[in-house]
Design a protein around this motif. Sequence first.
Motif, PDB file in Angstrom:
ATOM      1  N   PHE B 229     -13.044  19.828 -18.416  1.00 44.36           N
ATOM      2  CA  PHE B 229     -12.315  19.223 -19.520  1.00 44.36           C
ATOM      3  C   PHE B 229     -11.261  20.186 -20.068  1.00 44.36           C
ATOM      4  O   PHE B 229     -10.095  19.845 -20.233  1.00 44.36           O
ATOM      5  CB  PHE B 229     -13.269  18.791 -20.644  1.00 44.36           C
ATOM      6  CG  PHE B 229     -12.526  18.336 -21.863  1.00 44.36           C
ATOM      7  CD1 PHE B 229     -11.954  17.072 -21.893  1.00 44.36           C
ATOM      8  CD2 PHE B 229     -12.340  19.184 -22.942  1.00 44.36           C
ATOM      9  CE1 PHE B 229     -11.220  16.666 -22.990  1.00 44.36           C
ATOM     10  CE2 PHE B 229     -11.608  18.780 -24.037  1.00 44.36           C
ATOM     11  CZ  PHE B 229     -11.046  17.516 -24.059  1.00 44.36           C
ATOM     12  N   VAL B 230     -11.688  21.419 -20.326  1.00 41.42           N
ATOM     13  CA  VAL B 230     -10.757  22.416 -20.877  1.00 41.42           C
ATOM     14  C   VAL B 230      -9.641  22.688 -19.874  1.00 41.42           C
ATOM     15  O   VAL B 230      -8.460  22.739 -20.225  1.00 41.42           O
ATOM     16  CB  VAL B 230     -11.508  23.711 -21.236  1.00 41.42           C
ATOM     17  CG1 VAL B 230     -10.522  24.792 -21.693  1.00 41.42           C
ATOM     18  CG2 VAL B 230     -12.543  23.445 -22.312  1.00 41.42           C
ATOM     19  N   ALA B 231     -10.011  22.821 -18.603  1.00 43.28           N
ATOM     20  CA  ALA B 231      -9.017  23.107 -17.573  1.00 43.28           C
ATOM     21  C   ALA B 231      -7.977  22.005 -17.509  1.00 43.28           C
ATOM     22  O   ALA B 231      -6.775  22.252 -17.401  1.00 43.28           O
ATOM     23  CB  ALA B 231      -9.715  23.237 -16.219  1.00 43.28           C
ATOM     24  N   ASP B 232      -8.455  20.777 -17.612  1.00 40.31           N
ATOM     25  CA  ASP B 232      -7.562  19.633 -17.478  1.00 40.31           C
ATOM     26  C   ASP B 232      -6.711  19.450 -18.717  1.00 40.31           C
ATOM     27  O   ASP B 232      -5.552  19.082 -18.649  1.00 40.31           O
ATOM     28  CB  ASP B 232      -8.413  18.380 -17.237  1.00 40.31           C
ATOM     29  CG  ASP B 232      -7.554  17.181 -16.906  1.00 40.31           C
ATOM     30  OD1 ASP B 232      -6.598  17.358 -16.129  1.00 40.31           O
ATOM     31  OD2 ASP B 232      -7.824  16.088 -17.431  1.00 40.31           O
ATOM     32  N   PHE B 233      -7.313  19.715 -19.893  1.00 41.04           N
ATOM     33  CA  PHE B 233      -6.619  19.435 -21.149  1.00 41.04           C
ATOM     34  C   PHE B 233      -5.511  20.440 -21.423  1.00 41.04           C
ATOM     35  O   PHE B 233      -4.444  20.088 -21.916  1.00 41.04           O
ATOM     36  CB  PHE B 233      -7.626  19.423 -22.309  1.00 41.04           C
ATOM     37  CG  PHE B 233      -7.012  18.952 -23.589  1.00 41.04           C
ATOM     38  CD1 PHE B 233      -6.824  17.585 -23.811  1.00 41.04           C
ATOM     39  CD2 PHE B 233      -6.589  19.843 -24.556  1.00 41.04           C
ATOM     40  CE1 PHE B 233      -6.233  17.131 -24.974  1.00 41.04           C
ATOM     41  CE2 PHE B 233      -6.001  19.394 -25.725  1.00 41.04           C
ATOM     42  CZ  PHE B 233      -5.827  18.045 -25.931  1.00 41.04           C
ATOM     43  N   MET B 234      -5.748  21.703 -21.105  1.00 42.62           N
ATOM     44  CA  MET B 234      -4.779  22.747 -21.421  1.00 42.62           C
ATOM     45  C   MET B 234      -3.842  22.941 -20.232  1.00 42.62           C
ATOM     46  O   MET B 234      -4.280  23.076 -19.102  1.00 42.62           O
ATOM     47  CB  MET B 234      -5.481  24.065 -21.747  1.00 42.62           C
ATOM     48  CG  MET B 234      -6.464  23.973 -22.901  1.00 42.62           C
ATOM     49  SD  MET B 234      -5.740  23.436 -24.438  1.00 42.62           S
ATOM     50  CE  MET B 234      -4.855  24.909 -24.929  1.00 42.62           C
ATOM     51  N   GLY B 235      -2.540  23.005 -20.522  1.00 45.45           N
ATOM     52  CA  GLY B 235      -1.558  23.235 -19.471  1.00 45.45           C
ATOM     53  C   GLY B 235      -0.822  21.952 -19.120  1.00 45.45           C
ATOM     54  O   GLY B 235      -1.402  20.878 -19.110  1.00 45.45           O
ATOM     55  N   SER B 236       0.476  22.104 -18.867  1.00 51.11           N
ATOM     56  CA  SER B 236       1.283  20.943 -18.520  1.00 51.11           C
ATOM     57  C   SER B 236       2.347  21.370 -17.532  1.00 51.11           C
ATOM     58  O   SER B 236       3.083  22.318 -17.790  1.00 51.11           O
ATOM     59  CB  SER B 236       1.941  20.378 -19.780  1.00 51.11           C
ATOM     60  OG  SER B 236       2.833  19.365 -19.442  1.00 51.11           O
ATOM     61  N   PRO B 237       2.480  20.752 -16.369  1.00 54.20           N
ATOM     62  CA  PRO B 237       1.600  19.687 -15.866  1.00 54.20           C
ATOM     63  C   PRO B 237       0.169  20.186 -15.729  1.00 54.20           C
ATOM     64  O   PRO B 237      -0.064  21.391 -15.599  1.00 54.20           O
ATOM     65  CB  PRO B 237       2.184  19.373 -14.485  1.00 54.20           C
ATOM     66  CG  PRO B 237       3.477  20.089 -14.394  1.00 54.20           C
ATOM     67  CD  PRO B 237       3.509  21.133 -15.414  1.00 54.20           C
ATOM     68  N   ALA B 238      -0.747  19.242 -15.749  1.00 49.25           N
ATOM     69  CA  ALA B 238      -2.153  19.619 -15.776  1.00 49.25           C
ATOM     70  C   ALA B 238      -2.575  20.318 -14.489  1.00 49.25           C
ATOM     71  O   ALA B 238      -1.916  20.200 -13.454  1.00 49.25           O
ATOM     72  CB  ALA B 238      -3.008  18.367 -15.986  1.00 49.25           C
ATOM     73  N   MET B 239      -3.691  21.045 -14.586  1.00 50.25           N
ATOM     74  CA  MET B 239      -4.254  21.706 -13.412  1.00 50.25           C
ATOM     75  C   MET B 239      -4.617  20.673 -12.350  1.00 50.25           C
ATOM     76  O   MET B 239      -5.083  19.584 -12.660  1.00 50.25           O
ATOM     77  CB  MET B 239      -5.515  22.482 -13.834  1.00 50.25           C
ATOM     78  CG  MET B 239      -6.197  23.198 -12.683  1.00 50.25           C
ATOM     79  SD  MET B 239      -7.746  23.966 -13.215  1.00 50.25           S
ATOM     80  CE  MET B 239      -7.171  25.467 -13.974  1.00 50.25           C
TER      81      MET B 239
END
Lengths: 291, 369, 293
Positions: B229-239
Amino acid sequence: MIDRFQNWLPRMVLAPSFFLVLVFVYGFILYTGYLSMTDSKMLPSYNWVGFANYEKLFRLRHWNTAITNLAIFGILYIGISSAIGLLLAILLDQKIRAEGFIRPIYLYPMALSFIVTGTAWKWFLDPGIGLENTMHQWGWDSFQFNWIKDRNYAIYTVVIAAVWQSSGFVMAMFLAGLRGVDNEIIKAAQMDGATGIRIYRKIIIPMMRPVFLSAFVVLAHLAIKAYDLVVALTGGGPGRATELPATFMYSYTFTRNQMGVGASSAIIMLIMIFSIIVPYVYSELRSGDKR
Amino acid sequence: MARLKIENLYKAYGATEVLKGIDLEIEDGGFLVLVGPSGCGKSTLLNCIAGLEDVTSGDVVIGERSVTELHPSKRDIAMVFQSYALYPNMTVEKNISFGMEIRGVGKSERRAAIEGVADMLQIRELLKRKPSQLSGGQRQRVAMGRALVRDPQVFLFDEPLSNLDAKLRVDMRTEIKRLHKRMGTTIVYVTHDQIEALTLATRIAVMKDGIVQQFGTPDQIYNDPVNMFVADFMGSPAMNLLPGTVVAENGGLMVSLDGHEGEMLLPLPDSDALRGRMGQKIIFGIRPEAFTDPEGADRTSTQLEKRDCFVEVVEPAGSDTFAVVKLGGKSAVARLRADARISPETVTSLAFNMGKAVFFDPDSGERLK
Amino acid sequence: MSGAAQDIAMKGSRATRIIIYTVLILFMIFYLLPLYVMLTNSLKPLDEIRGGDMLALPKNWTIEPWRAAWSYAQIGVEPTGLRPYFINSIFMVVPAVLISTALGALNGYVLTKWSFRGSGLVFGLLLLACFIPFQIVLIPMARILGMLGLAGTTSGLVLVHTIYGLGFTTLFFRNYYAAFPTELVRAAQIDGAGFFQIFWRILAPSSAPIAVVTIIWQFTNVWNDFLFGVSFADFDSIPMTVALNNLVNSSTGVKEYNVHFAGAILAALPTLIVYIVSGRYFVRGLMAGAVKG
């Protein structure tokens, strides 16, 4: 401690209204409901008679007249007011230059007391000095319009006066509904090749279902409560020809000293109104929560 | 100025639990960002800190003092709201001084405080105006002025930039950071924007469903996420999160992905957690910037792996070029240099920086280290 | 009543436009005719009404009917004209409107910004109370007013109208304050303002539009009420509508139609003036009363 006080303040502010309504509305409903089951005459009495008053009520010719009248009045009043209201709203929506001038003229009767409306229409419809007489003066001797004096037609004069008073208001409701329809939907319909009347019939009017519902609820509840207009227009007459439940209740309770019967008729009126209002208010509150 | 501590905080509305045991602590002068998708409880948590909502259980401590039972005005906090919440019937000046007026601060003292804040935020010429006469950015400044003038122990910000347009948002973000440097006051800041979180925070708490998923520095949150969840939520474009299988090849652990023609193998770090997954599915996570053209790859990394990939779509974005690659049965995004030579529907060699790759359990979403 | 006419005008021929305008004008005549008849005939001597054309303008203009209606027409047994009843109505309307509006504002404030367990139920009870047929409260109300020593007094009518107006005033303010940003209330709380301070300093200054709507609504309803007036009033408190009805339906003597018309217009005048001066708010009130929210 001051915080605790602040916590209780809202309740304390709301409390007076709560208790007033609890006693003066719901307490009174219970009290009237109780009286309707007693043999109260001029003064309240507490001799329990069960449903005797209701049985008596529905055997009374006057009450049946009142109920029949209410049905005729209610159906015509709601139907005609809605039809006129919708017609005028649609016509006014056609980019009428003088809309700002016309609209208030349609609406002003709503500001008047039913007593004033009744007084005006009483003489306007009076064959001796009103419309019929005027037509005779103008040389149309065969013109006849004496409904207000005719037992069989007097109730329709009540409809006329009531429609006169309320139809402008219904117009305003529909107009607001029409203007609330999303412009893009109309543009889309135009792209699809639909034109004027068809857009109204197929798209706009179906989308205004909630407005129809509101108009119906408002008009129905006005119809059931109608009292002043009948008093001022016909006094319930000729004879008892324009008696409605509201006038029936008043005369049985206060002039004929049959309080038990009067109370039971009030309860019937309440049941009629609540059977319309409660589902409406409930659904409105539900949808309000979702919003 | 003071540290802020939240201990085992629960908040329920009737049977619905909105906050389920929050424990956070931010040091004096720190900048704590609460971030998460809408409905995660971050705004509720902020309101509990402010005292605008009662807590069901748990404790809020500012400095050395528990404020859980105190009225908002007694907590020595100030708050900037999402809608700015400027009193529409008062001038800017009145808005700023309303709190002092309520507390019975003298006129001259109020005057001085207003002037000080007006200078700091450069809103002197707006003082006599009504909120309706201000632009969005100006309202934002006034709202901050109203908070600053209280000189509180802790500032609370509730999505303060979400109503501004993109450019102004970046400017105000910088301004908030500058103010924080200058004042050194503890700040708690709620946002759903992960970029805001990464740029502003000294500490980030990523929340979901009323639970803090991870609490750490921006670097930890970004590079070392504890779950998917954290990996996907943080960062753009997503991990990129790609399903793969753990296999043994050439004496080492490998992850096997569905490539453009058959299997693609990438080396895994040798850890107990991964070895225990032999033959099982895992999720292979790699950020777009660690999946790039070989010329643009991080040359300090010792774990670059070049593989041929099938590029479906190319999206030039000015400063970068993004390539959408079919990988592991999903669309993965690679971040390339702006002038990388690449064309769609071709097979190109791209570099995976395996030093930056992370792995998760596909069922629980927990990190496998 | 916002929004401009939409672009679905039936792009009809000249003929359709003429039909549309004709219908609109016919309805204007329908709505205006009774008012016109009342006005013209209130300015005619009685014999001209009896003998003549209801729609014609007066041949002999006279304001005597107005004078009679106002100050010496026979109402019930007293030749007082409508003036004392007009004053009764004023003394009844002003306090009833102000008290019910103030309570409605506070109720709306509590229901939207300080709601608590059970406040929704209170609102439901208030809302439902808007619609009851008042016949149901007449009998117990008469007894309670007697017990309170308020039977036949203006204060009694003020109490009655305040209570039965609360539902609508609360509804109006609740819907208005529901759209009022709660963050402002929170900001004021952090600034240290208390319950009443927030109401006075933050909400009240922004409440003018809904206050006007509510006051007009209440004014119109209370002024136009007949049922409570006829049920609970005595000579000292009989309101205008009841007096007008007594004037028109008095069985003795000749029917002075011109005086009746003048009286009817006098009874309608306050609400008509309110309507003309602030029609926009009047319509908004009607809408708010009919279509919630």
